[in-house]
Design an enzyme around this catalytic site. Sequence first.
Site, mmCIF file in Angstrom:
data_model
loop_
_atom_site.group_PDB
_atom_site.id
_atom_site.type_symbol
_atom_site.label_atom_id
_atom_site.label_comp_id
_atom_site.label_asym_id
_atom_site.label_seq_id
_atom_site.Cartn_x
_atom_site.Cartn_y
_atom_site.Cartn_z
ATOM 1 N N VAL A 44 -1.800 -1.163 -3.387
ATOM 2 C CA VAL A 44 -1.329 -1.915 -4.556
ATOM 3 C C VAL A 44 -2.478 -2.087 -5.552
ATOM 4 O O VAL A 44 -2.315 -1.902 -6.773
ATOM 5 C CB VAL A 44 -0.739 -3.285 -4.123
ATOM 6 N N CYS A 45 -3.671 -2.412 -5.044
ATOM 7 C CA CYS A 45 -4.840 -2.593 -5.920
ATOM 8 C C CYS A 45 -5.136 -1.317 -6.701
ATOM 9 O O CYS A 45 -5.506 -1.365 -7.880
ATOM 10 C CB CYS A 45 -6.071 -2.968 -5.099
ATOM 11 N N THR A 46 -4.953 -0.179 -6.063
ATOM 12 C CA THR A 46 -5.218 1.104 -6.730
ATOM 13 C C THR A 46 -4.311 1.249 -7.949
ATOM 14 O O THR A 46 -4.756 1.639 -9.037
ATOM 15 C CB THR A 46 -5.002 2.264 -5.728
#
Length: 212
Positions: A44-46
């Site tokens: 998700v952070c990516t």
Amino acid sequence: MTLQLNDEAPNFTAKTSEGDIDFHKWLGNSWAVLFSHPKDFTPVCTTELGILAKLKPEFDKRNVKVIGLSVDELGNHKTWSKDIEETQGYKPNFPLIADDNRKISDLYGMIHPKANDTLTVRSVFVIGPDKKIKLTLTYPASAGRNFDEVLRVIDSLQLTAKHKLATPANWKPGEDVIISTTVSDEEAKKQFPQGWKTLKPYLRVIKQPTDK
Ligand code: BEZ
């Protein structure tokens, strides 16, 4: 202690992917978005960092600096940036703080032990040119943030910093706005000579001024 709206954003020094910074000096006279993400090399952070890199020109247009933070090391931030570019098509074009000793995460309350006692949650702080906190958001690790919404709130904040107005639910730039309840009709006549529509004495609707 939890940071609240209109508290001063605490100053700190940090190592970032774009060099060492003193936060308040780095802010200068700009607005800023300081956000934390739980961990490098996570899915998700990516996607979040890719979207933010794509939206960077929109933040620039509004005189808003963007800065990210996680408890990872600088080397990880740099290696991960290449993955973000490869998978999202955009490489982070803003500094990422390496808060491996959690000094800044603790200062800003970005670690919520009942969610995870070692990783930061998805916090967002919008900070004004006066260095005061204008908005806080907290999302869990499982929900990627909507950065169009962050831009929308910044548009509202910048408009209402200039005029005694408020923005209604789901407002988008260009749509009608509301005269602040702190403004009397007498005062409103001076400030908004173009007039307004009174739906209720406490609900006065007016076209958005063009000089945001
Ligand atoms: C993610 O960004 O996908 C993620 C981050 C921390 C824990 C789990 C997932």
